[in-house]
Motif scaffolding. Structure first.
Motif, PDB file in Angstrom:
ATOM      1  N   THR A  65     -29.300  68.198   9.854  1.00 26.52           N
ATOM      2  CA  THR A  65     -28.779  66.873  10.207  1.00 26.52           C
ATOM      3  C   THR A  65     -27.250  66.906  10.260  1.00 26.52           C
ATOM      4  N   LEU A  66     -26.667  67.511   9.251  1.00 28.88           N
ATOM      5  CA  LEU A  66     -25.208  67.585   9.176  1.00 28.88           C
ATOM      6  C   LEU A  66     -24.649  68.361  10.364  1.00 28.88           C
ATOM      7  N   ASP A  67     -25.279  69.486  10.651  1.00 31.19           N
ATOM      8  CA  ASP A  67     -24.848  70.325  11.767  1.00 31.19           C
ATOM      9  C   ASP A  67     -24.860  69.547  13.080  1.00 31.19           C
ATOM     10  N   GLU A  68     -25.936  68.805  13.311  1.00 28.46           N
ATOM     11  CA  GLU A  68     -26.076  68.066  14.567  1.00 28.46           C
ATOM     12  C   GLU A  68     -25.021  66.969  14.667  1.00 28.46           C
ATOM     13  N   MET A  69     -24.785  66.276  13.543  1.00 29.86           N
ATOM     14  CA  MET A  69     -23.804  65.183  13.560  1.00 29.86           C
ATOM     15  C   MET A  69     -22.388  65.716  13.745  1.00 29.86           C
ATOM     16  N   VAL A  70     -22.077  66.796  13.051  1.00 31.10           N
ATOM     17  CA  VAL A  70     -20.728  67.375  13.177  1.00 31.10           C
ATOM     18  C   VAL A  70     -20.508  67.841  14.613  1.00 31.10           C
ATOM     19  N   GLU A  71     -21.533  68.397  15.211  1.00 28.44           N
ATOM     20  CA  GLU A  71     -21.362  68.886  16.579  1.00 28.44           C
ATOM     21  C   GLU A  71     -21.088  67.757  17.565  1.00 28.44           C
ATOM     22  N   VAL A  72     -21.860  66.659  17.490  1.00 29.40           N
ATOM     23  CA  VAL A  72     -21.602  65.574  18.454  1.00 29.40           C
ATOM     24  C   VAL A  72     -20.239  64.926  18.201  1.00 29.40           C
ATOM     25  N   LEU A  73     -19.842  64.893  16.937  1.00 25.16           N
ATOM     26  CA  LEU A  73     -18.527  64.345  16.590  1.00 25.16           C
ATOM     27  C   LEU A  73     -17.413  65.246  17.144  1.00 25.16           C
ATOM     28  N   CYS A  74     -17.618  66.539  16.992  1.00 23.64           N
ATOM     29  CA  CYS A  74     -16.656  67.524  17.498  1.00 23.64           C
ATOM     30  C   CYS A  74     -16.547  67.408  19.022  1.00 23.64           C
ATOM     31  N   TRP A  75     -17.677  67.341  19.701  1.00 24.51           N
ATOM     32  CA  TRP A  75     -17.668  67.229  21.166  1.00 24.51           C
ATOM     33  C   TRP A  75     -16.996  65.927  21.605  1.00 24.51           C
ATOM     34  N   SER A  76     -17.179  64.886  20.813  1.00 27.83           N
ATOM     35  CA  SER A  76     -16.517  63.611  21.115  1.00 27.83           C
ATOM     36  C   SER A  76     -15.001  63.763  20.979  1.00 27.83           C
ATOM     37  N   ASN A  77     -14.578  64.458  19.919  1.00 26.15           N
ATOM     38  CA  ASN A  77     -13.142  64.631  19.672  1.00 26.15           C
ATOM     39  C   ASN A  77     -12.452  65.461  20.745  1.00 26.15           C
ATOM     40  N   ILE A  78     -13.171  66.391  21.361  1.00 23.30           N
ATOM     41  CA  ILE A  78     -12.532  67.181  22.410  1.00 23.30           C
ATOM     42  C   ILE A  78     -12.788  66.586  23.796  1.00 23.30           C
ATOM     43  N   GLY A  79     -13.424  65.410  23.818  1.00 21.66           N
ATOM     44  CA  GLY A  79     -13.571  64.678  25.076  1.00 21.66           C
ATOM     45  C   GLY A  79     -14.763  65.091  25.920  1.00 21.66           C
ATOM     46  N   ASP A  80     -15.719  65.830  25.352  1.00 22.62           N
ATOM     47  CA  ASP A  80     -16.905  66.222  26.121  1.00 22.62           C
ATOM     48  C   ASP A  80     -17.838  65.045  26.391  1.00 22.62           C
ATOM     49  N   HIS A  81     -17.802  64.063  25.518  1.00 19.54           N
ATOM     50  CA  HIS A  81     -18.556  62.824  25.765  1.00 19.54           C
ATOM     51  C   HIS A  81     -17.799  61.701  25.067  1.00 19.54           C
ATOM     52  N   ASN A  82     -18.143  60.468  25.429  1.00 18.66           N
ATOM     53  CA  ASN A  82     -17.504  59.336  24.736  1.00 18.66           C
ATOM     54  C   ASN A  82     -18.551  58.363  24.199  1.00 18.66           C
ATOM     55  N   LYS A  83     -19.619  58.956  23.648  1.00 24.10           N
ATOM     56  CA  LYS A  83     -20.705  58.154  23.080  1.00 24.10           C
ATOM     57  C   LYS A  83     -20.465  57.999  21.576  1.00 24.10           C
ATOM     58  N   PRO A  84     -20.698  56.793  21.041  1.00 21.61           N
ATOM     59  CA  PRO A  84     -20.379  56.570  19.625  1.00 21.61           C
ATOM     60  C   PRO A  84     -21.301  57.318  18.653  1.00 21.61           C
ATOM     61  N   CYS A  85     -20.724  57.660  17.501  1.00 20.36           N
ATOM     62  CA  CYS A  85     -21.434  58.375  16.427  1.00 20.36           C
ATOM     63  C   CYS A  85     -21.379  57.512  15.170  1.00 20.36           C
ATOM     64  N   VAL A  86     -22.516  57.291  14.537  1.00 25.44           N
ATOM     65  CA  VAL A  86     -22.538  56.445  13.339  1.00 25.44           C
ATOM     66  C   VAL A  86     -23.405  57.068  12.245  1.00 25.44           C
ATOM     67  N   CYS A  87     -22.930  56.956  11.016  1.00 29.08           N
ATOM     68  CA  CYS A  87     -23.748  57.332   9.861  1.00 29.08           C
ATOM     69  C   CYS A  87     -24.409  56.086   9.300  1.00 29.08           C
ATOM     70  N   PHE A  88     -25.719  56.138   9.147  1.00 27.74           N
ATOM     71  CA  PHE A  88     -26.434  55.047   8.490  1.00 27.74           C
ATOM     72  C   PHE A  88     -26.406  55.393   7.012  1.00 27.74           C
ATOM     73  N   ASP A  89     -25.567  54.676   6.283  1.00 27.56           N
ATOM     74  CA  ASP A  89     -25.174  55.124   4.949  1.00 27.56           C
ATOM     75  C   ASP A  89     -26.055  54.514   3.862  1.00 27.56           C
ATOM     76  N   VAL A  90     -27.253  55.056   3.740  1.00 22.66           N
ATOM     77  CA  VAL A  90     -28.220  54.556   2.762  1.00 22.66           C
ATOM     78  C   VAL A  90     -27.778  54.979   1.360  1.00 22.66           C
ATOM     79  N   ASN A  91     -27.562  54.004   0.492  1.00 24.59           N
ATOM     80  CA  ASN A  91     -27.150  54.293  -0.898  1.00 24.59           C
ATOM     81  C   ASN A  91     -25.992  55.297  -0.983  1.00 24.59           C
ATOM     82  N   ASN A  92     -25.007  55.115  -0.102  1.00 27.78           N
ATOM     83  CA  ASN A  92     -23.799  55.966  -0.109  1.00 27.78           C
ATOM     84  C   ASN A  92     -24.089  57.440   0.131  1.00 27.78           C
ATOM     85  N   PHE A  93     -25.235  57.737   0.757  1.00 26.33           N
ATOM     86  CA  PHE A  93     -25.573  59.143   0.986  1.00 26.33           C
ATOM     87  C   PHE A  93     -24.452  59.893   1.697  1.00 26.33           C
TER      88      PHE A  93
END
Ligand code: AMP
Length: 181
Positions: free
Chosen positions: A111-139
Protein backbone atom coordinates in the motif's frame (compact mmCIF):
# COMPACT_ATOMS: atom_id res chain seq x y z
CA UNK A 1 -15.70 15.40 -11.14
CA UNK A 2 -14.20 12.22 -9.82
CA UNK A 3 -15.75 9.23 -11.62
CA UNK A 4 -13.44 6.44 -10.50
CA UNK A 5 -10.90 6.16 -7.68
CA UNK A 6 -8.02 3.78 -7.11
CA UNK A 7 -7.99 2.39 -3.59
CA UNK A 8 -4.74 1.05 -2.13
CA UNK A 9 -5.07 -0.91 1.10
CA UNK A 10 -3.77 -3.87 3.04
CA UNK A 11 -4.10 -7.47 1.90
CA UNK A 12 -4.28 -8.12 5.65
CA UNK A 13 -6.85 -6.77 8.12
CA UNK A 14 -4.49 -5.11 10.59
CA UNK A 15 -5.17 -5.39 14.31
CA UNK A 16 -7.72 -2.60 14.76
CA UNK A 17 -11.33 -3.56 13.87
CA UNK A 18 -11.94 0.06 12.91
CA UNK A 19 -9.73 -0.41 9.83
CA UNK A 20 -12.25 -2.82 8.29
CA UNK A 21 -15.21 -0.72 9.44
CA UNK A 22 -13.76 2.42 7.91
CA UNK A 23 -12.79 0.59 4.69
CA UNK A 24 -16.37 -0.67 4.28
CA UNK A 25 -17.88 2.71 5.16
CA UNK A 26 -15.71 4.51 2.62
CA UNK A 27 -16.17 2.17 -0.32
CA UNK A 28 -19.90 1.77 0.38
CA UNK A 29 -20.26 5.54 0.44
CA UNK A 30 -18.32 5.95 -2.81
CA UNK A 31 -20.48 3.32 -4.50
CA UNK A 32 -23.66 5.07 -3.33
CA UNK A 33 -22.35 8.31 -4.81
CA UNK A 34 -21.81 6.58 -8.16
CA UNK A 35 -18.02 6.62 -7.90
CA UNK A 36 -16.37 3.52 -9.39
CA UNK A 37 -13.45 1.76 -7.72
CA UNK A 38 -10.32 0.18 -9.13
CA UNK A 39 -8.17 -1.83 -6.75
CA UNK A 40 -5.79 -4.79 -6.67
CA UNK A 41 -8.47 -7.45 -7.26
CA UNK A 42 -7.92 -9.52 -4.14
CA UNK A 43 -10.52 -10.94 -1.76
CA UNK A 44 -7.99 -10.86 1.11
CA UNK A 45 -7.84 -8.45 4.03
CA UNK A 46 -9.03 -4.87 3.63
CA UNK A 47 -8.90 -5.32 -0.14
CA UNK A 48 -11.75 -7.82 0.05
CA UNK A 49 -13.69 -5.58 2.44
CA UNK A 50 -13.42 -2.63 0.06
CA UNK A 51 -14.69 -4.69 -2.88
CA UNK A 52 -17.53 -6.38 -0.96
CA UNK A 53 -18.85 -3.14 0.55
CA UNK A 54 -18.94 -1.36 -2.81
CA UNK A 55 -20.53 -4.33 -4.61
CA UNK A 56 -23.19 -4.56 -1.86
CA UNK A 57 -24.22 -1.00 -2.77
CA UNK A 58 -24.36 -1.85 -6.47
CA UNK A 59 -21.01 -0.19 -7.15
CA UNK A 60 -18.72 -0.70 -10.10
CA UNK A 61 -15.50 -2.44 -8.98
CA UNK A 62 -12.58 -3.25 -11.27
CA UNK A 63 -9.75 -5.47 -10.00
CA UNK A 64 -6.27 -5.47 -11.55
CA UNK A 65 -4.30 -8.55 -10.53
CA UNK A 66 -0.80 -9.63 -11.54
CA UNK A 67 -0.79 -13.18 -12.98
CA UNK A 68 1.68 -14.35 -10.37
CA UNK A 69 -0.30 -13.03 -7.41
CA UNK A 70 -3.79 -14.32 -7.90
CA UNK A 71 -3.27 -17.61 -6.08
CA UNK A 72 -1.64 -16.09 -3.01
CA UNK A 73 -4.09 -13.22 -2.85
CA UNK A 74 -7.23 -15.12 -3.92
CA UNK A 75 -8.69 -13.12 -6.76
CA UNK A 76 -12.17 -11.81 -5.90
CA UNK A 77 -14.74 -13.77 -7.92
CA UNK A 78 -17.62 -11.29 -7.86
CA UNK A 79 -16.13 -8.12 -9.32
CA UNK A 80 -17.68 -6.08 -12.11
CA UNK A 81 -14.45 -6.66 -14.01
CA UNK A 82 -11.20 -8.49 -13.20
CA UNK A 83 -8.15 -7.84 -15.34
CA UNK A 84 -4.97 -9.92 -15.21
CA UNK A 85 -1.70 -8.20 -16.03
CA UNK A 86 1.84 -9.54 -16.26
CA UNK A 87 3.38 -7.93 -13.18
CA UNK A 88 3.35 -5.27 -10.47
CA UNK A 89 4.50 -2.49 -12.79
CA UNK A 90 1.67 -3.24 -15.21
CA UNK A 91 -0.80 -3.35 -12.33
CA UNK A 92 0.25 0.04 -11.04
CA UNK A 93 0.23 1.63 -14.48
CA UNK A 94 -3.22 0.24 -15.28
CA UNK A 95 -4.67 1.46 -11.99
CA UNK A 96 -3.25 4.94 -12.59
CA UNK A 97 -4.72 4.94 -16.08
CA UNK A 98 -8.21 3.95 -14.86
CA UNK A 99 -8.47 6.27 -11.84
CA UNK A 100 -9.19 9.98 -11.43
CA UNK A 101 -7.81 10.02 -7.87
CA UNK A 102 -5.85 7.83 -5.45
CA UNK A 103 -6.82 6.79 -1.93
CA UNK A 104 -4.66 5.01 0.65
CA UNK A 105 -6.41 3.12 3.42
CA UNK A 106 -4.38 1.44 6.16
CA UNK A 107 -2.09 -1.22 4.73
CA UNK A 108 1.39 -2.63 4.52
CA UNK A 109 4.42 -2.02 2.38
CA UNK A 110 2.51 -2.72 -0.85
CA UNK A 111 0.00 0.00 0.00
CA UNK A 112 2.77 2.39 0.96
CA UNK A 113 4.72 1.65 -2.20
CA UNK A 114 1.70 2.32 -4.41
CA UNK A 115 0.83 5.58 -2.65
CA UNK A 116 4.40 6.88 -2.69
CA UNK A 117 4.65 6.11 -6.38
CA UNK A 118 1.50 8.01 -7.40
CA UNK A 119 2.57 10.90 -5.18
CA UNK A 120 6.03 10.89 -6.76
CA UNK A 121 4.56 10.83 -10.28
CA UNK A 122 2.30 13.72 -9.31
CA UNK A 123 5.27 15.71 -8.02
CA UNK A 124 7.18 15.30 -11.27
CA UNK A 125 4.10 16.24 -13.29
CA UNK A 126 3.28 12.83 -14.81
CA UNK A 127 -0.32 13.23 -13.70
CA UNK A 128 -2.36 15.81 -11.82
CA UNK A 129 -4.82 13.52 -10.05
CA UNK A 130 -5.29 14.06 -6.30
CA UNK A 131 -3.85 11.68 -3.68
CA UNK A 132 -5.48 11.29 -0.26
CA UNK A 133 -4.81 9.23 2.85
CA UNK A 134 -7.92 8.01 4.63
CA UNK A 135 -6.51 8.41 8.09
CA UNK A 136 -8.29 5.84 10.23
CA UNK A 137 -7.24 6.25 13.88
CA UNK A 138 -4.15 8.25 12.84
CA UNK A 139 -2.78 5.26 10.94
CA UNK A 140 -1.05 7.53 8.40
CA UNK A 141 0.28 10.06 10.91
CA UNK A 142 3.90 8.78 10.77
CA UNK A 143 3.80 9.13 6.98
CA UNK A 144 2.58 12.74 7.23
CA UNK A 145 5.37 13.40 9.74
CA UNK A 146 7.94 12.00 7.30
CA UNK A 147 6.52 14.13 4.47
CA UNK A 148 6.81 17.25 6.65
CA UNK A 149 10.36 16.28 7.57
CA UNK A 150 11.28 15.94 3.88
CA UNK A 151 9.83 19.39 3.25
CA UNK A 152 11.57 20.97 6.26
CA UNK A 153 14.92 19.54 5.13
CA UNK A 154 14.33 21.08 1.70
CA UNK A 155 14.15 17.85 -0.26
CA UNK A 156 10.64 18.50 -1.59
CA UNK A 157 10.07 19.51 -5.20
CA UNK A 158 7.18 21.82 -6.00
CA UNK A 159 4.87 20.50 -3.35
CA UNK A 160 1.77 18.68 -4.51
CA UNK A 161 -0.31 18.30 -1.36
CA UNK A 162 -0.90 14.88 0.13
CA UNK A 163 -4.51 15.23 1.24
CA UNK A 164 -5.94 13.78 4.42
CA UNK A 165 -9.51 12.87 5.34
CA UNK A 166 -11.13 10.96 8.16
CA UNK A 167 -14.74 10.80 6.93
CA UNK A 168 -16.05 9.42 3.62
CA UNK A 169 -18.03 12.53 2.62
CA UNK A 170 -15.12 14.79 3.56
CA UNK A 171 -12.82 12.65 1.42
CA UNK A 172 -14.98 12.83 -1.70
CA UNK A 173 -15.50 16.59 -1.33
CA UNK A 174 -11.75 17.06 -1.01
CA UNK A 175 -11.07 14.95 -4.09
CA UNK A 176 -13.63 16.84 -6.16
CA UNK A 177 -12.11 20.16 -5.06
CA UNK A 178 -8.68 18.95 -6.22
CA UNK A 179 -9.87 17.02 -9.28
CA UNK A 180 -7.90 17.48 -12.48
CA UNK A 181 -9.72 19.92 -14.81
P1 AMP B 1 0.04 -4.75 1.47
O1 AMP B 1 -0.32 -3.35 1.81
O2 AMP B 1 1.51 -5.03 1.65
O3 AMP B 1 -0.83 -5.77 2.11
O4 AMP B 1 -0.17 -4.88 -0.09
C1 AMP B 1 -1.32 -4.38 -0.69
C2 AMP B 1 -1.34 -4.77 -2.13
O5 AMP B 1 -0.19 -4.25 -2.79
C3 AMP B 1 -1.28 -6.28 -2.36
O6 AMP B 1 -2.05 -6.58 -3.52
C4 AMP B 1 0.18 -6.52 -2.65
O7 AMP B 1 0.39 -7.67 -3.39
C5 AMP B 1 0.49 -5.31 -3.44
N1 AMP B 1 1.89 -4.99 -3.53
C6 AMP B 1 2.89 -5.36 -2.72
N2 AMP B 1 4.06 -4.87 -3.16
C7 AMP B 1 3.78 -4.20 -4.30
C8 AMP B 1 4.55 -3.49 -5.26
N3 AMP B 1 5.87 -3.38 -5.16
N4 AMP B 1 3.89 -2.90 -6.28
C9 AMP B 1 2.56 -3.01 -6.40
N5 AMP B 1 1.80 -3.66 -5.55
C10 AMP B 1 2.39 -4.25 -4.52
Amino acid sequence: MIKRVAIYCGSRMGNDPQFAEAAAALSGYLAKQGVGIVYGGSSAGLMGIVADAALAEGGDVIGVMPDNLWIQERAHKGLTQLEFVSGMHQRKARMVELADAFIALPGGIGTLDEMVEVLCWSNIGDHNKPCVCFDVNNFWQPFFTLMEHIQQQDFAHHQVPLLKATQPAELLTLLNEHAAA
